[in-house]
Scaffold this motif. Structure first.
Motif, PDB file in Angstrom:
ATOM      1  N   LEU A  68      86.442  -2.018  64.240  1.00 39.91           N
ATOM      2  CA  LEU A  68      85.582  -1.309  65.028  1.00 39.91           C
ATOM      3  C   LEU A  68      84.593  -0.556  64.567  1.00 39.91           C
ATOM      4  CD1 LEU A  68      86.967  -0.652  68.750  1.00 39.91           C
ATOM      5  CD2 LEU A  68      85.836  -2.577  68.071  1.00 39.91           C
ATOM      6  N   HIS A  69      84.908  -0.339  63.299  1.00 43.00           N
ATOM      7  CA  HIS A  69      84.003   0.998  62.715  1.00 43.00           C
ATOM      8  C   HIS A  69      83.917   0.814  61.088  1.00 43.00           C
ATOM      9  CE1 HIS A  69      82.094   4.765  62.661  1.00 43.00           C
ATOM     10  NE2 HIS A  69      82.959   5.161  61.697  1.00 43.00           N
ATOM     11  N   VAL A  70      82.956   0.219  60.467  1.00 42.30           N
ATOM     12  CA  VAL A  70      82.767   0.251  59.210  1.00 42.30           C
ATOM     13  C   VAL A  70      81.325   0.407  58.753  1.00 42.30           C
ATOM     14  CG1 VAL A  70      82.814  -2.368  59.471  1.00 42.30           C
ATOM     15  CG2 VAL A  70      83.153  -1.220  57.188  1.00 42.30           C
ATOM     16  N   HIS A  71      81.204   1.382  57.751  1.00 42.67           N
ATOM     17  CA  HIS A  71      79.872   1.520  57.082  1.00 42.67           C
ATOM     18  C   HIS A  71      79.555   0.488  55.945  1.00 42.67           C
ATOM     19  CE1 HIS A  71      79.316   5.637  59.117  1.00 42.67           C
ATOM     20  NE2 HIS A  71      80.489   5.354  59.132  1.00 42.67           N
ATOM     21  N   ALA A  72      78.843  -0.151  56.127  1.00 42.59           N
ATOM     22  CA  ALA A  72      78.561  -1.309  55.122  1.00 42.59           C
ATOM     23  C   ALA A  72      78.071  -0.704  53.776  1.00 42.59           C
ATOM     24  CB  ALA A  72      77.726  -2.471  55.572  1.00 42.59           C
ATOM     25  N   SER A 224      78.977   5.552  67.525  1.00 37.68           N
ATOM     26  CA  SER A 224      78.765   6.942  66.990  1.00 37.68           C
ATOM     27  C   SER A 224      80.128   7.501  66.547  1.00 37.68           C
ATOM     28  CB  SER A 224      78.023   7.810  67.828  1.00 37.68           C
ATOM     29  OG  SER A 224      77.532   9.037  67.060  1.00 37.68           O
ATOM     30  N   HIS A 225      80.260   8.871  66.212  1.00 36.41           N
ATOM     31  CA  HIS A 225      81.335   9.407  65.748  1.00 36.41           C
ATOM     32  C   HIS A 225      81.699  10.650  66.761  1.00 36.41           C
ATOM     33  CE1 HIS A 225      79.766   7.897  61.991  1.00 36.41           C
ATOM     34  NE2 HIS A 225      81.011   7.683  61.746  1.00 36.41           N
ATOM     35  N   LEU A 226      82.982  10.932  67.069  1.00 36.15           N
ATOM     36  CA  LEU A 226      83.202  11.947  68.049  1.00 36.15           C
ATOM     37  C   LEU A 226      84.575  12.566  67.523  1.00 36.15           C
ATOM     38  CD1 LEU A 226      83.183  13.262  70.749  1.00 36.15           C
ATOM     39  CD2 LEU A 226      84.383  11.383  71.858  1.00 36.15           C
ATOM     40  N   ALA A 266      84.001   6.711  66.966  1.00 38.55           N
ATOM     41  CA  ALA A 266      85.032   6.534  65.988  1.00 38.55           C
ATOM     42  C   ALA A 266      85.869   7.952  65.913  1.00 38.55           C
ATOM     43  CB  ALA A 266      84.361   6.446  64.512  1.00 38.55           C
ATOM     44  N   HIS A 267      87.056   8.029  65.810  1.00 39.50           N
ATOM     45  CA  HIS A 267      88.058   8.783  65.434  1.00 39.50           C
ATOM     46  C   HIS A 267      88.602   9.715  66.487  1.00 39.50           C
ATOM     47  CE1 HIS A 267      86.612   8.377  61.519  1.00 39.50           C
ATOM     48  NE2 HIS A 267      85.339   8.495  61.485  1.00 39.50           N
ATOM     49  N   CYS A 268      88.106  10.571  67.186  1.00 38.72           N
ATOM     50  CA  CYS A 268      88.462  11.318  68.288  1.00 38.72           C
ATOM     51  C   CYS A 268      89.887  12.050  68.153  1.00 38.72           C
ATOM     52  CB  CYS A 268      88.668  10.095  69.655  1.00 38.72           C
ATOM     53  SG  CYS A 268      87.063   9.295  70.106  1.00 38.72           S
ATOM     54  N   THR A 317      88.474   0.461  59.787  1.00 38.86           N
ATOM     55  CA  THR A 317      88.554   0.637  58.369  1.00 38.86           C
ATOM     56  C   THR A 317      87.714   2.023  58.128  1.00 38.86           C
ATOM     57  OG1 THR A 317      86.848  -0.482  57.812  1.00 38.86           O
ATOM     58  CG2 THR A 317      88.885  -1.363  57.441  1.00 38.86           C
ATOM     59  N   ASP A 318      86.750   2.079  58.621  1.00 45.16           N
ATOM     60  CA  ASP A 318      85.866   3.499  58.391  1.00 45.16           C
ATOM     61  C   ASP A 318      85.428   3.413  56.765  1.00 45.16           C
ATOM     62  OD1 ASP A 318      84.190   5.487  58.883  1.00 45.16           O
ATOM     63  OD2 ASP A 318      85.441   6.934  58.712  1.00 45.16           O
ATOM     64  N   ILE A 319      85.250   2.258  56.350  1.00 45.60           N
ATOM     65  CA  ILE A 319      84.581   2.350  54.802  1.00 45.60           C
ATOM     66  C   ILE A 319      83.611   3.126  55.119  1.00 45.60           C
ATOM     67  CG2 ILE A 319      83.354   0.972  53.124  1.00 45.60           C
ATOM     68  CD1 ILE A 319      86.285   0.089  53.232  1.00 45.60           C
TER      69      ILE A 319
HETATM   70 ZN   LIG Z   1      82.188   6.559  60.247  1.00 48.23          ZN
END
Ligand SMILES: [Zn+2]
Length: 425
Positions: A68-72, A224-226, A266-268, A317-319
């Motif tokens: 659900l969240h990955v930075h290519a 986004s990120h939270l 992402a995160h929370c 993964t949040d690469i």
């Molecule tokens: Zn991220």
């Protein structure tokens, strides 16, 4: 796509997070849709019985995993520069790397590697950050489309507190986003655009307001990120003093999404009860990124509490704050970090079981894409066929133990077949 029946040891979650195990059974795919799992061939409805039967023998067959969240663009520095916390890590590592994507030749090289590797990973669907660069983001979308995976990809917005090499004016960011959205129209079957403000510290109020209006006007989704890191949370409070918290700072502009068009945050890690209630009310998906949260010393998100409260949770993964593209690895890290949460932070919040973690990796995140992440009748057919024969034991091991073992020993597992919405990729 086609119609076929896979035979093997089939494992999938259902809505109450039970792990369903069907040994030597059959799962039917009709034009990209699962028609259910059957223990006995004769129980398969007669309309499907003449579909091609593909016997995978002793293999494990599971739904594809959803990242659900990955930075290519960060894939190029996975696994190093991990000695800092979030804000320093962004400034010293992420931003200089992401600035390189203004060069389309660099983007071509780097995104080819990312698209190849994610295609060959356990992931069948992904929600992906690009960079601020329109052309590089379109290139990434072309590559994701070609991979056969189904994904959302976002051009990032960054209008404040960013280095010059990676900063847009509000006007420039709006027009680049409009052009990007226009160029995605009618271009893809499996790749969708998603609005992507990096996080509140990178986006002026006016930018967020425009994104919020655009979300509503075009029915788009948001990522986004939270509430990832304590310094970040404090900074957001200073930047948006009128907000009742980080989540509220997004919600002011409708950026936590809605049940029809959900957002991913992402995160929370530090979301308190009020923020969690807001996430639940908006139908927001929490992208749990356990490895990232460990690597950047961010903390541990109370995932089993969120599941109990009925919040949508997927795994990620949040690469490159996460070092590995392997979603199987994230399953075990989610379990391990939840055990530390229970031990050190709150012993009323019980650790995630393997079934819970498997659920968030499949059906939990899959829900963001619709009916995805299970083999129950009517779900889109995403499947992985896994060969675990390289793991040797003296005794025969049960199917349920084999899938758990596959997650913990993911490097010894071979993916022999991969299907996304019925298409072999
Ligand atoms: Zn991220």
């Amino acid at each position: 796509m086609g119609n076929f029946i896979l035979k093997g040891n089939i494992i999938f979650s259902d809505a109450d997070r039970t792990l369903n195990v069907y040994e030597n059974s059959y799962v039917v795919c009709e034009n990209g849709i699962s028609r259910g799992v059957f223990r006995i061939f004769d129980d398969i409805p007669s309309t499907y019985r003449d579909f091609e039967l593909i016997d995978k023998k002793e293999s494990l067959i599971i739904p594809g995993l959803v990242d659900l969240h990955v930075h290519a663009p960060q894939y190029s520095f996975r696994g190093f520069n991990m000695d800092e916390e979030l804000l320093d890590w962004l400034n010293n590592n992420t931003f200089p790397e992401e600035a390189k994507y203004s060069n389309i030749e660099y983007a071509e090289k780097a995104y080819s590697i990312f698209a190849d590797d994610i295609k060959n990973s356990f992931t069948t669907r992904a929600v992906i950050f690009g960079t601020i660069h329109k052309d590089a983001t379109l290139l990434l979308m072309d590559k994701m489309e070609k991979s056969g995976l189904i994904s959302y990809v976002g051009k990032v917005n960054m209008t404040r507190n960013s280095p010059d090499c990676l900063s847009e004016s509000i006007k420039g960011s709006i027009s680049a986003t409009e052009e990007w959205l226009k160029e995605t129209e009618g271009r893809f079957d499996r790749t969708m655009p998603i609005l992507t403000p990096r996080f509140i510290p990178s986006c002026d109020d006016e930018m967020m307001e425009w994104l919020g209006q655009t979300r509503k006007r075009l029915g788009l989704r948001v990522q986004s990120h939270l509430s990832e890191n304590p310094s970040e949370i404090q900074w957001v409070q200073e930047l948006v003093p009128a907000s009742k918290g980080y989540g509220d700072a997004y919600n002011i502009n409708g950026m936590l999404g809605s049940k029809e068009n959900p957002a991913i945050m992402a995160h929370c890690v530090y979301s308190d009860k009020a923020e969690r209630d807001l996430l639940k009310k908006c139908g927001t998906f929490v992208a749990h990124s356990p490895e990232s949260n460990l690597n950047l010393s961010s903390g541990i998100a109370p995932i089993s509490l969120m599941l109990k409260e009925g919040i949508n949770v997927g795994l990620a993964t949040d690469i490159a704050a996460g070092s590995s593209i392997s979603m199987m690895k994230q399953i075990t890290l989610a379990i391990q970090s939840s055990k530390m949460y229970w031990r050190y932070i709150d012993n009323n919040v019980k650790p995630l079981s393997f079934a819970d973690a498997f659920y968030i990796a499949t059906l939990g995140g899959g829900k963001f894409f619709g009916k995805v992440g299970s083999f129950e009748d009517g779900y889109e057919f995403d499947a992985l066929v896994l060969d675990d024969s390289a793991i040797r034991t003296a005794d025969k091991v049960s199917v349920v133990s084999r899938i758990e073992r596959a997650a913990y020993n993911e490097r010894e597992i071979k993916i022999t077949d991969k299907y996304v919405k019925g298409m072999a990729i």
